[in-house]
Structure formats: C-alpha cells, structure tokens
Write a protein that holds these residues in place. Structure first.
Motif, PDB file in Angstrom:
ATOM      1  N   GLN A  80       0.809  -1.214   0.000  1.00 46.36           N
ATOM      2  CA  GLN A  80       0.000   0.000   0.000  1.00 46.36           C
ATOM      3  C   GLN A  80       0.845   1.269   0.000  1.00 46.36           C
ATOM      4  O   GLN A  80       0.326   2.365  -0.202  1.00 46.36           O
ATOM      5  CB  GLN A  80      -0.946   0.006   1.200  1.00 46.36           C
ATOM      6  CG  GLN A  80      -1.945  -1.118   1.154  1.00 46.36           C
ATOM      7  CD  GLN A  80      -2.773  -1.098  -0.109  1.00 46.36           C
ATOM      8  OE1 GLN A  80      -3.479  -0.150  -0.395  1.00 46.36           O
ATOM      9  NE2 GLN A  80      -2.687  -2.159  -0.913  1.00 46.36           N
ATOM     10  N   THR A  81       2.139   1.124   0.277  1.00 43.86           N
ATOM     11  CA  THR A  81       2.980   2.322   0.248  1.00 43.86           C
ATOM     12  C   THR A  81       3.466   2.596  -1.170  1.00 43.86           C
ATOM     13  O   THR A  81       4.052   3.634  -1.424  1.00 43.86           O
ATOM     14  CB  THR A  81       4.184   2.176   1.174  1.00 43.86           C
ATOM     15  OG1 THR A  81       4.982   1.088   0.708  1.00 43.86           O
ATOM     16  CG2 THR A  81       3.757   1.906   2.596  1.00 43.86           C
ATOM     17  N   ILE A  82       3.240   1.649  -2.097  1.00 47.49           N
ATOM     18  CA  ILE A  82       3.570   1.919  -3.498  1.00 47.49           C
ATOM     19  C   ILE A  82       2.502   2.839  -4.051  1.00 47.49           C
ATOM     20  O   ILE A  82       1.328   2.507  -4.002  1.00 47.49           O
ATOM     21  CB  ILE A  82       3.587   0.631  -4.325  1.00 47.49           C
ATOM     22  CG1 ILE A  82       4.642  -0.328  -3.783  1.00 47.49           C
ATOM     23  CG2 ILE A  82       3.848   0.937  -5.780  1.00 47.49           C
ATOM     24  CD1 ILE A  82       4.642  -1.652  -4.503  1.00 47.49           C
ATOM     25  N   PRO A  83       2.879   4.003  -4.549  1.00 47.46           N
ATOM     26  CA  PRO A  83       1.861   4.902  -5.093  1.00 47.46           C
ATOM     27  C   PRO A  83       1.182   4.242  -6.281  1.00 47.46           C
ATOM     28  O   PRO A  83       1.837   3.867  -7.245  1.00 47.46           O
ATOM     29  CB  PRO A  83       2.655   6.121  -5.534  1.00 47.46           C
ATOM     30  CG  PRO A  83       4.010   5.948  -4.999  1.00 47.46           C
ATOM     31  CD  PRO A  83       4.228   4.528  -4.658  1.00 47.46           C
ATOM     32  N   ILE A  84      -0.119   4.095  -6.184  1.00 49.17           N
ATOM     33  CA  ILE A  84      -0.891   3.339  -7.160  1.00 49.17           C
ATOM     34  C   ILE A  84      -0.744   3.925  -8.553  1.00 49.17           C
ATOM     35  O   ILE A  84      -0.701   3.209  -9.543  1.00 49.17           O
ATOM     36  CB  ILE A  84      -2.373   3.300  -6.738  1.00 49.17           C
ATOM     37  CG1 ILE A  84      -3.206   2.488  -7.721  1.00 49.17           C
ATOM     38  CG2 ILE A  84      -2.954   4.665  -6.592  1.00 49.17           C
ATOM     39  CD1 ILE A  84      -2.827   1.046  -7.743  1.00 49.17           C
ATOM     40  N   LEU A 108      -6.299  -1.191  -4.516  1.00 43.25           N
ATOM     41  CA  LEU A 108      -6.464  -0.262  -3.396  1.00 43.25           C
ATOM     42  C   LEU A 108      -7.473  -0.768  -2.380  1.00 43.25           C
ATOM     43  O   LEU A 108      -7.392  -0.449  -1.200  1.00 43.25           O
ATOM     44  CB  LEU A 108      -6.909   1.117  -3.893  1.00 43.25           C
ATOM     45  CG  LEU A 108      -5.829   2.067  -4.361  1.00 43.25           C
ATOM     46  CD1 LEU A 108      -6.402   3.452  -4.525  1.00 43.25           C
ATOM     47  CD2 LEU A 108      -4.668   2.100  -3.394  1.00 43.25           C
ATOM     48  N   ALA A 126     -14.648   3.322  -0.826  1.00 42.74           N
ATOM     49  CA  ALA A 126     -14.159   4.678  -1.095  1.00 42.74           C
ATOM     50  C   ALA A 126     -12.791   4.605  -1.757  1.00 42.74           C
ATOM     51  O   ALA A 126     -12.508   5.330  -2.715  1.00 42.74           O
ATOM     52  CB  ALA A 126     -14.104   5.479   0.197  1.00 42.74           C
ATOM     53  N   LEU A 183     -13.046   3.640  -5.424  1.00 43.07           N
ATOM     54  CA  LEU A 183     -13.431   4.752  -6.299  1.00 43.07           C
ATOM     55  C   LEU A 183     -12.219   5.629  -6.615  1.00 43.07           C
ATOM     56  O   LEU A 183     -11.990   6.019  -7.766  1.00 43.07           O
ATOM     57  CB  LEU A 183     -14.539   5.576  -5.641  1.00 43.07           C
ATOM     58  CG  LEU A 183     -15.144   6.648  -6.529  1.00 43.07           C
ATOM     59  CD1 LEU A 183     -15.845   6.024  -7.706  1.00 43.07           C
ATOM     60  CD2 LEU A 183     -16.109   7.513  -5.753  1.00 43.07           C
ATOM     61  N   VAL A 184     -11.426   5.926  -5.581  1.00 43.74           N
ATOM     62  CA  VAL A 184     -10.194   6.696  -5.805  1.00 43.74           C
ATOM     63  C   VAL A 184      -9.311   5.959  -6.807  1.00 43.74           C
ATOM     64  O   VAL A 184      -8.766   6.565  -7.739  1.00 43.74           O
ATOM     65  CB  VAL A 184      -9.432   6.900  -4.483  1.00 43.74           C
ATOM     66  CG1 VAL A 184      -8.077   7.531  -4.745  1.00 43.74           C
ATOM     67  CG2 VAL A 184     -10.223   7.775  -3.542  1.00 43.74           C
ATOM     68  N   VAL A 189      -8.057   7.544 -10.331  1.00 47.13           N
ATOM     69  CA  VAL A 189      -6.628   7.702 -10.566  1.00 47.13           C
ATOM     70  C   VAL A 189      -6.195   6.874 -11.774  1.00 47.13           C
ATOM     71  O   VAL A 189      -5.383   7.314 -12.579  1.00 47.13           O
ATOM     72  CB  VAL A 189      -5.840   7.296  -9.303  1.00 47.13           C
ATOM     73  CG1 VAL A 189      -4.374   7.142  -9.614  1.00 47.13           C
ATOM     74  CG2 VAL A 189      -6.024   8.335  -8.222  1.00 47.13           C
TER      75      VAL A 189
END
Lengths: 329, 300
Positions: A158-162, A205, A261, A264-265, A269
């Motif tokens: 989760q720390t990898i920017p999607i 995510l 939520a 959806l982000v 993205v």
C-alpha cells in the motif's frame, strides 16, 4: 448524544434525540463551509473582473463586481451555484443516450455517462478486492507462516503509489493473450476489456482495508468462546463457519466502507495516466487541459456523490445484515 | 487433515507440472521449497529475529520467482522487465532518481504532510473546546475523508503553478481531514474519571492537555499520521500528472512510459515503494517509542 438517548424512553424519541443532536451542528458546519466558499470565490475571481473593468473603462459598484465574480465562464474558483447549475445541466439537461452512426449510444456530454464508466470498474474492482482480501485474511488467521510472511508485504504494497503502477497494469493487461483471445472469440466485448485494468487497480487499493479488518474480525472471538468450541470438539472448519465468520461481520462492514471509497479513488486515478476517454477521471483531465474549472468541479462533485451513495448503500446493507444476525442496536 | 497433506499435495503438483512443462515445475518447486522453509521457521517460536527473517524470505522468493519467470518464459521487456534489469538501471541512473526523489518526496510530499497534519492537529485543538463544533465536524470530516480528494489535483496545479508548491497543496487537502478526524477522536479518548481527577488536582486546561489528554490521544494521532504517509505520496505523484517541471517521479514515470523504457519506470516505482515503506516505518518507529504503554504495542 448518548445522554439524551439513555433518558429517552421510546424508540421514536430516542431516534429524534439522536437526529436533533447531530443535524444542527452538521448543518452549521456545512453552511459555514459554503459561506467560506462564496467568500473565497469572490476574493479569487475579483482580480480578473477588476482587470476587465479597467480594460473596458467601466464603472461598477461593489455589488456589481461581486455579482460579476460569480458569472465568469472560467473562474479561478467557481461559486457553488455555478457548479450545481453545471451538474444539473449535464445530467438532467442532456439526453442520456444519443444516436450515433445509426445506433443508440451513451452520450459523452452527460455526466451520468461518465459516472457510469467510473462506477462499473469500481464495483468490479471492489468485488475482486473484497474477495481476495477475505481469502488472504482467512489464510493469515489460520497459518502462522502466512501471517508472518504476507502481512508485512501487504502493508508495503500500500505504500507503493498506485498511480505509478497504473500505466504498467494497463500495458500488461491489454497485452494478455488470454484476454485478447476472449475478445476475438467474442466472449467479452472491446469495452469490457478496457474496463479490466481499471478494475484491477481499484481492486489493488480496496483489498487492503478488507484484509486488515477481516484479520481483526476473525481474531475477535474471545478465548472463552474458542475454548467452548474446543470442548465441543469442533473442527477448524466448524469453528470458522460457526464462530469466527459470524464474529467478523461487523468488522467486515466497517472495512468495506473504507474499501469502496478507496476503490473509487483507484478507478479515478487509473483513468488519469491511461488516456481514458470516458469516466470522471478523464473528465477531470480534459477539464484541466482546457482550463474548464466549472467542469472540473462538477466532475469532482459527481465523484463525491458517487462515493457518498456507495458508502450509504453499504451502511444500509450493514444495518440490515446485523439486524438479521440478531445484533442489538 | 494429517500433517503430510500439504507437502504431498505440493510434490504431486510439481510432478504433474513436470509432465507438461519443466519450467513450470521449476517455478513451483522454488515456491513450495521457500514456503516449506517459512512454515517450519514460523512454527519455531523462540528464534530471535524470526519476525524479520520470515517476511524477508518471502520477499526474496517473490523476486526470484519474478526473475525466473521472466527468463524462462522470455517475457517481453515492455511487459515486465526482470528485477536484475531494474536494479541495473537503478544503479546507473542514481542521479536522476535522487533528483526526482528530492523534488517529489522531500519537497512536495513532505512539506504538504507537515503542513497538513500540523494544521489538522491545531484545528482539532481548536474544535475540541466546543462540543457543538465537534459534533458538527466529525461527521462532515468523516464524509470528506471518504471522498476522492485526489481529484482536486488539477485545480491546485492551476492555482499554485507547476512547482512543488501545488503538489504540497494537494497533499495538504488530502491529509487534512483524515488527520483531523483522528485527532478529534483522540482528544476525546481520555476517561471522564481521569479528567475529573485532573480537575480535583486543580489542573489548568494546558496541564490537563499536556499530561492527560495528549498522551491518551497519541495512538489515534499516530493512526492518522500513518494513514497520511501513503496519502501524501499518492497526492504528490498524482499532482505531477497535471503539470510539473521536468523533474519529479510522476513526471518521469509519464515520460518514460511514453518511451517504453519500462526498466526506468520500475526503478521509479521501486524508489517510491522504498520511500513509502521507509516513511511508514519511521512513523511506526516513533509511535512505538512514544506509545509503548498502549496494548497494541505489546510484544507477544
């Protein structure tokens, strides 16, 4: 709020107490936000209006200037009513379908059309993410090796920017032989194929909150309860189905609300770097290319409305399920 | 289930794969071997450093499997470069990676993170004095925290220009509400009994805050801080897609994607992942130091 609820005897009165205890403060805060917004839009749009006045040698009273700041076509910060007018015009004011090349298709001028293109992958990704998340959590709870090796990497994932991996997922998925075969064989359409990468990104995510919540939920039965199952010589499977799983349901719903939520982000993205033509993210991107601030804000609000609707839907489902399971409110 | 079921199943699967495809058998063998090692290690309770070794073995196994599959199946470089190729690129392009890291993480994300979290903390202190505001802000804050705030990125890039300032602004918008909600909840966390005790000591507002309410709020505050680390990175990188100077991780990913230099894209991702994990780990470490008394920090 609890003090009011404790004293109130009947259920109706209790509900009223809860509502009147929360509604007034919430309304006040919302009104304050709207007021700040109006003030900010006047402040931020004033420069352009004043500039116009100077260029055209006009005389304007203060009230006229304030009014002029709220009717610009490309304001720095559109006033709330401008945004809502835009949302109204692009949902109710536009036909949902239109005829093109002889067949009826979705109308890209309609914001609902874009919301639809974002919501589908969101729901698909949410389902995939929830399924995988529950599966992982079951494994983690039952296997010590899995707990120790997978959990740290789930956190790290989760720390990898999607956004960074979004384009890669799109390239990889659209080149998958299996998927291309399915398209050429007519099992899935070309549109569905475009939907898969978005769904995968939102699944990425949304699986994490489910893992965390479900692990906590499946571990929530007390030692006493687990011991009781042991005295009945229940197998691991029986303990899981009859004790752990029911105990985890409240945790599951809490994390589902977070995860939808997040899904959806993820979809929004995912639409940015992939050159998606339809969807709320694509709408944001075109709006920013052409400086259409009102369009950006309306897409943003549409996204917010979608998020709120999904979370509320899950909340209703949660209430219903917990009631059926016999939980006390 | 007898204890030999899983190993037998694994062996059978490998044998089956051997019949059809030797490469698949090799990959499966590596996977089951590493898994068996981990399973044995994990069930030995008292070995020190186990908490580090087991996940490490798992991570290394994943990398080995990745490298193996890319080489054995000749996967196209454009689809998935091997870890060794990515590492080679990281070593040769250290300068660019460092410049991007500085622009995106140190300037954009960190400045926004500090401003956003600090601002939210101060706002929570202000809100905390009025029960009315608390009841109003908590639902609204919770609602806003669930919204896709990333979408404000194009707006902030328009307002604050292409530099790192606009990225920081996006990060501030993203982290503010999750942090605010956590802080407000944290400040409510102390018991009424404890607060009464402080009152019997005739403690002032400041004393109660410093000695009782802030310490008991710390677990909540750190929860917010940890959530915000990932949000900050996402915000800073996403914002670069809407306009950036010719440096930055989001910018580089966009450009190198267009040139199909996938090893460079993966190198940026590796840096982002390392930075994200490091950032998270740092906050978790500080948390462990400051909230050692909390049940969740107890070591079993």
């Amino acid at each position: 709020m609890s003090a009011v609820a404790d004293m109130a005897p009947s259920r109706g009165a209790r509900a009223f107490g809860a509502v009147s205890g929360a509604v007034l403060p919430v309304l006040t805060v919302v009104l304050a936000i709207v007021a700040i917004w109006y003030a900010a839009s006047v402040m931020m749009n004033r420069a352009w209006t004043l500039d116009q006045i100077q260029r055209q040698d006009l005389e304007m009273t203060t009230m006229e200037i304030v009014a002029a700041t709220m009717t610009q076509e490309r304001p720095v910060l559109p006033a709330p009513h401008q945004v809502f007018a835009e949302i109204w015009n692009t949902t109710v004011g536009e036909p949902v379908m239109r005829e093109r090349r002889g067949e009826m298709q979705g109308n890209p001028r309609n914001l609902l059309f874009h919301a639809y293109h974002t919501l589908w992958p969101t729901l698909l990704g949410f389902l995939i993410g929830t399924f995988l998340g529950i599966l992982l959590a079951v494994g983690i709870v039952h296997s010590r090796a899995m707990d120790m090796s997978v959990m740290p990497w789930a956190i790290a994932s989760q720390t990898i920017p999607i956004l960074a991996i979004a384009p890669i997922i799109v390239v990889v998925v659209s080149n998958l032989p299996a998927l291309n075969n399915a398209v050429s064989a007519g099992i899935i359409s070309e549109d569905t194929k475009l939907l898969v990468p978005k769904a995968l990104i939102s699944a990425y995510l949304s699986f994490f909150p489910v893992v965390v919540g479900m692990v906590a939920g499946l571990r929530s039965p007390r030692v006493m309860d687990l011991d009781l199952m042991r005295t009945w010589s229940a197998s691991r499977g029986q303990t899981f189905w009859k004790l752990r799983l029911p105990a985890s349901v409240p945790f599951l719903f809490t994390s589902l609300k977070v995860s939808i939520a997040a899904a959806l982000v993820g979809t929004i993205v995912a639409e940015l770097p992939t050159g998606a033509r339809f969807g709320l993210g694509a709408r944001l991107l075109t709006g920013s290319y052409y400086g259409q601030t009102i369009q950006i804000w309306s897409a943003l609000f549409m996204a917010a409305i979608c998020a709120a609707a999904l979370v509320i839907l899950l909340g209703v489902l949660e209430k219903f399920t917990l009631k059926r399971m016999g939980a006390q409110a | 289930m007898p204890p030999w079921t899983l190993p037998a199943l694994g062996a059978a699967l490998i044998a089956l794969a051997m019949l059809t495809d030797a490469r698949l058998a090799l990959i499966l063998a590596v996977w089951f071997g590493a898994w068996a090692l981990n399973a044995v290690l994990a069930n030995r309770v008292a070995v020190s450093g186990l908490r580090l070794i087991v996940p490490l073995i798992f991570g290394v196994t994943l990398l080995v499997l990745w490298e193996l599959s890319v080489r054995l199946y000749d996967i196209s470089f454009v689809i998935l470069p091997a870890p060794s190729a990515i590492w080679a690129r990281m070593v040769t392009e250290t300068d660019i990676l460092w410049a991007d890291f500085r622009q995106t993480i140190l300037k954009g994300a960190l400045a926004g993170y500090i401003l956003g979290c600090g601002g939210a903390f101060l706002a929570a202190l202000a809100v905390d004095r009025s029960g009315f505001l608390q009841r109003g802000l908590l639902p609204v804050g919770n609602f806003i925290a669930a919204l896709p705030i990333v979408g404000t990125a194009p707006i902030f890039v328009m307002w604050f220009g292409f530099g790192w300032q606009s990225k920081s602004a996006v990060v501030v918008a993203m982290v503010f509400f999750p942090m605010l909600v956590n802080c407000v909840q944290g400040l409510k966390a102390s018991d009424a009994m404890q607060r009464d005790l402080m009152q019997t000591y005739a403690a002032s507002y400041g004393q109660t805050l410093m000695k009782l309410r802030l310490p008991s709020a710390l677990p909540f505050i750190f929860n917010g801080l940890k959530i915000c680390t990932t949000l900050a990175l996402i915000g800073a990188i996403v914002a670069e897609f809407f306009g950036s100077p010719t440096v930055g991780m989001g910018f580089r990913i966009k450009i190198e994607m267009g040139r199909l230099a996938m090893d460079m894209v993966w190198a940026e991702i590796a840096v982002a992942a390392l930075a994200g994990s490091g950032f998270y780990g740092l906050v978790a470490l500080v948390e462990r130091r400051l909230t050692f008394w909390h049940p969740s920090q107890r070591r079993g």
